[in-house]
Design an enzyme around this catalytic site. Structure first.
Site, PDB file in Angstrom:
ATOM      1  N   PHE A  97      42.461  -2.874  -0.850  1.00 33.14           N
ATOM      2  CA  PHE A  97      41.374  -3.670  -1.449  1.00 33.14           C
ATOM      3  C   PHE A  97      41.650  -3.807  -2.944  1.00 33.14           C
ATOM      4  CE2 PHE A  97      37.526  -4.894  -3.442  1.00 33.14           C
ATOM      5  CZ  PHE A  97      36.836  -5.650  -2.507  1.00 33.14           C
ATOM      6  N   ASP A 123      46.589   0.035  -8.993  1.00 34.16           N
ATOM      7  CA  ASP A 123      45.183  -0.353  -9.122  1.00 34.16           C
ATOM      8  C   ASP A 123      44.318   0.907  -9.133  1.00 34.16           C
ATOM      9  OD1 ASP A 123      42.631  -1.296  -8.949  1.00 34.16           O
ATOM     10  OD2 ASP A 123      42.969  -2.580  -7.207  1.00 34.16           O
ATOM     11  N   LYS A 125      35.004  -0.217 -12.995  1.00 33.84           N
ATOM     12  CA  LYS A 125      34.035   0.769 -12.488  1.00 33.84           C
ATOM     13  C   LYS A 125      33.657   1.811 -13.551  1.00 33.84           C
ATOM     14  CE  LYS A 125      35.004   0.128  -7.593  1.00 33.84           C
ATOM     15  NZ  LYS A 125      33.862  -0.287  -6.818  1.00 33.84           N
ATOM     16  N   THR A 140      36.966 -16.454 -21.839  1.00 34.50           N
ATOM     17  CA  THR A 140      36.023 -16.484 -22.975  1.00 34.50           C
ATOM     18  C   THR A 140      35.712 -15.071 -23.486  1.00 34.50           C
ATOM     19  OG1 THR A 140      34.989 -18.425 -22.002  1.00 34.50           O
ATOM     20  CG2 THR A 140      33.780 -17.314 -23.775  1.00 34.50           C
TER      21      THR A 140
HETATM   22  O1  PSZ Z   1      32.802  -5.234  -1.142  1.00 30.90           O
HETATM   23  C1  PSZ Z   1      33.242  -5.282  -2.296  1.00 30.90           C
HETATM   24  O2  PSZ Z   1      33.423  -6.322  -2.954  1.00 30.90           O
HETATM   25  C2  PSZ Z   1      33.623  -4.001  -2.934  1.00 30.90           C
HETATM   26  S1  PSZ Z   1      33.092  -2.578  -2.354  1.00 30.90           S
HETATM   27  C3  PSZ Z   1      34.010  -1.690  -3.433  1.00 30.90           C
HETATM   28  C4  PSZ Z   1      34.734  -2.479  -4.240  1.00 30.90           C
HETATM   29  C5  PSZ Z   1      34.486  -3.819  -3.980  1.00 30.90           C
HETATM   30  N1  PSZ Z   1      35.624  -1.992  -5.117  1.00 30.90           N
HETATM   31  C6  PSZ Z   1      36.195  -2.813  -6.093  1.00 30.90           C
HETATM   32  C7  PSZ Z   1      37.660  -2.729  -6.366  1.00 30.90           C
HETATM   33  C8  PSZ Z   1      38.451  -1.639  -5.958  1.00 30.90           C
HETATM   34  O3  PSZ Z   1      37.916  -0.599  -5.305  1.00 30.90           O
HETATM   35  C9  PSZ Z   1      39.821  -1.657  -6.232  1.00 30.90           C
HETATM   36  C10 PSZ Z   1      40.682  -0.521  -5.840  1.00 30.90           C
HETATM   37  N2  PSZ Z   1      40.362  -2.698  -6.875  1.00 30.90           N
HETATM   38  C11 PSZ Z   1      39.630  -3.744  -7.282  1.00 30.90           C
HETATM   39  C12 PSZ Z   1      38.271  -3.786  -7.048  1.00 30.90           C
HETATM   40  C13 PSZ Z   1      37.485  -4.970  -7.528  1.00 30.90           C
HETATM   41  O4  PSZ Z   1      36.623  -4.593  -8.533  1.00 30.90           O
HETATM   42  P1  PSZ Z   1      35.318  -5.476  -8.816  1.00 30.90           P
HETATM   43  O5  PSZ Z   1      34.383  -5.240  -7.684  1.00 30.90           O
HETATM   44  O6  PSZ Z   1      34.828  -4.962 -10.131  1.00 30.90           O
HETATM   45  O7  PSZ Z   1      35.773  -6.885  -8.890  1.00 30.90           O
END
Ligand code: PSZ
Length: 493
Positions: A209, A318, A349, A373
């Site tokens: 992910f 990541d 996070k 931006t």
């Molecule tokens: O369902 C979702 O969109 C979720 S639930 C948990 C996440 C997203 N985690 C975000 C995440 C991550 O765990 C890793 C390893 N890489 C990138 C991301 C993306 O971060 P955000 O959500 O800030 O875009």
């Protein structure tokens, strides 16, 4: 004089923040409640009423319950019905110091910080005069060893997007070998055509992910619904090792599994190179989080680095979910003793701001190539300064390691008592998970835990995932383990 490469090796040996340097002295938020306290179901009547209101405006399918953020304190989240839950999920792993931490509240109220909260600049064009100093004291103070460049971004996915771009830009700049960019490249780029837009790729892993924006989504392979109806590029996707736990009992089998995956990575690189679609980078999570808390060994990541080096690719780690101390080190990849620093490390996070660290080599030469931006938000970096200071002052890395080991051990004990229901307790610091025998029992356990005042997350298909704050202490662990055991016991009836 030491060469750059030599310097990089020297710094690699030094963890970014040595937990050993700091005793652990967690100061509990004084306003924290003594324990969970459930008055109604969760969601209760007030949450259900609010859900109706919100549902008139937007899709609420993901909303679990409404929160009273004024009353939530420390490790406890208070819902709109006044239910108090011990929170081991913490806004999808994004709260470093719990709710309403006094040091963050103080930072908000300091007059000299006010302008950072009310003026949101276009950071790359008109940076605030204290921006270099802020980046030094917050972000570079905890940078992964050997990485001296940092770029802020607004969220995790956005950080992955731009980190991928940095990999493509660096790769193609190397291919040009110092020659200038041609007019043909510029004109074809505008029309999505070669040679301006080359058919290169980024390799990712099954069950990874990395976010939901289009470029990040191309690397994300957890749930089909994330990708359905969205055109996706044909990029190489390798198997991520499926290891047996506890890791130290299955070293031989696990090594074979990791070697199988590494061989596949090499084959895929060759295959895509032959097709004229060479992978420029491998993106990987230190522990696959959304995908089910899948661990791999230091050996696996060391070998990945060898592969990326041999093929002039970038190694993009990541750390959006694994970074900022939860693993017991500031960065989870510090557990691996890599020969060299990784090329790019993304964060978001618990770091309060998104962004990525990289080496000089991955810093684009031209302006406006990694740009939007806001590119972040200085008020979040004000908060990060406090987070970093608190991590240092209260020894929170050591705390994550110690409490994490305690919880994982506790889960292993419960698992031994209920082997028909539970398996694969595993953890790195407080990044902890345990599998249930099937998805239905996992879901039932989540509900029963919620009823007893424990908020945890799920991951993969039958996994419960713990992502507590860095101020999660033994006393909280004790409450969690006791309730967890009682829930599992009840499920046997
Ligand atoms: O369902 C979702 O969109 C979720 S639930 C948990 C996440 C997203 N985690 C975000 C995440 C991550 O765990 C890793 C390893 N890489 C990138 C991301 C993306 O971060 P955000 O959500 O800030 O875009």
């Amino acid at each position: 004089m030491a060469t750059m490469r030599h310097l990089r090796r020297v710094v690699t040996a030094t963890p970014s923040l040595k937990s050993a340097n700091y005793g652990t002295a967690v100061q509990t938020n004084p306003a924290e409640p003594p324990g969970p306290n459930m008055k109604t179901d969760c969601p209760g009547p007030e949450s259900l009423k609010l859900l109706k209101e919100l549902d008139a405006i937007q899709n609420t399918g993901a909303a679990q319950f409404f929160v009273d953020y004024d009353r939530s304190q420390g490790n406890y989240i208070v819902d709109a019905d006044g239910n108090v839950l011990l929170d081991l999920y913490t806004q999808i792993a994004s709260l470093p110091l719990g709710y309403n931490h006094p040091s963050l509240a103080k930072a908000m109220s300091r007059p000299e910080n006010l302008s950072a909260f009310i003026n949101r600049p276009a950071l790359s064009v008109f940076p605030p005069k204290d921006w270099p100093q802020k980046l030094q004291t917050a972000l570079l103070a905890v940078s992964p060893p050997g990485l001296n460049q940092v770029q802020t971004m607004s969220c995790g996915a956005c950080s992955i997007e731009h980190a991928q771009k940095a990999c493509f830009i660096t790769y193609n700049s190397r291919l040009r070998g110092g020659k200038s960019i041609t007019e043909e490249e510029l004109q074809t780029a505008l029309m999505n055509k070669e040679p301006g837009c080359p058919p290169q790729t980024v390799m990712s892993f099954k069950n990874a992910f990395h976010g939901r924006t289009m470029g990040a989504l191309a690397l994300t392979h957890t749930k089909p619904i994330h990708k359905l109806d969205l055109p996706q590029p044909d990029w190489p996707i390798a198997d991520f090792p499926q290891l047996k736990y506890p890791l130290d009992e299955f070293t031989r089998e696990n090594r074979e599994e990791e070697d199988r995956c590494l061989a596949q990575v090499k084959d895929l690189i060759e295959k895509y190179q032959k097709q004229g679609k060479p992978p420029v980078a491998i993106a990987v999570e230190p522990v696959q989080s959304e995908g089910g808390d899948n661990h791999a060994s230091a050996y696996f990541f060391q070998e990945l680095q060898n592969i990326t080096n041999e093929n002039s690719m970038g190694l993009l780690i990541d750390e959006v979910q694994t970074g900022c101390g939860i693993s017991g080190r500031m960065w989870a990849h510090e557990h691996w003793n890599l020969r060299e620093p990784p090329d790019i490390v993304t964060f978001a996070k618990k770091m309060m701001t998104g962004g990525f660290y990289c080496s000089d080599k991955f810093r684009p030469k031209e302006a406006y190539r990694i740009f939007n931006t806001w590119v972040g938000d200085p008020s979040k970096v004000v908060l990060l300064q406090e987070v970093v200071n608190t991590i240092k002052q209260q020894g929170l890395l050591g705390n994550a390691e110690q409490v994490g080991n305690y919880v994982t051990k506790g889960l292993e004990d419960v698992q031994k008592m209920y082997p028909g229901l539970l398996k694969n307790a595993r953890g790195l610091g407080t990044l902890i998970a345990i599998d249930f025998k099937d998805p239905a029992s996992r879901d039932q356990a989540l509900q029963r835990l919620r009823k007893k005042g424990i908020n945890v997350g799920s991951s993969g298909i039958q996994t419960i995932r713990l992502r507590p704050t860095l101020v999660f202490e033994k006393k909280h662990a004790h409450i969690f383990l006791e309730i967890f055991e009682s829930v599992v016991k009840d499920m046997q009836k």
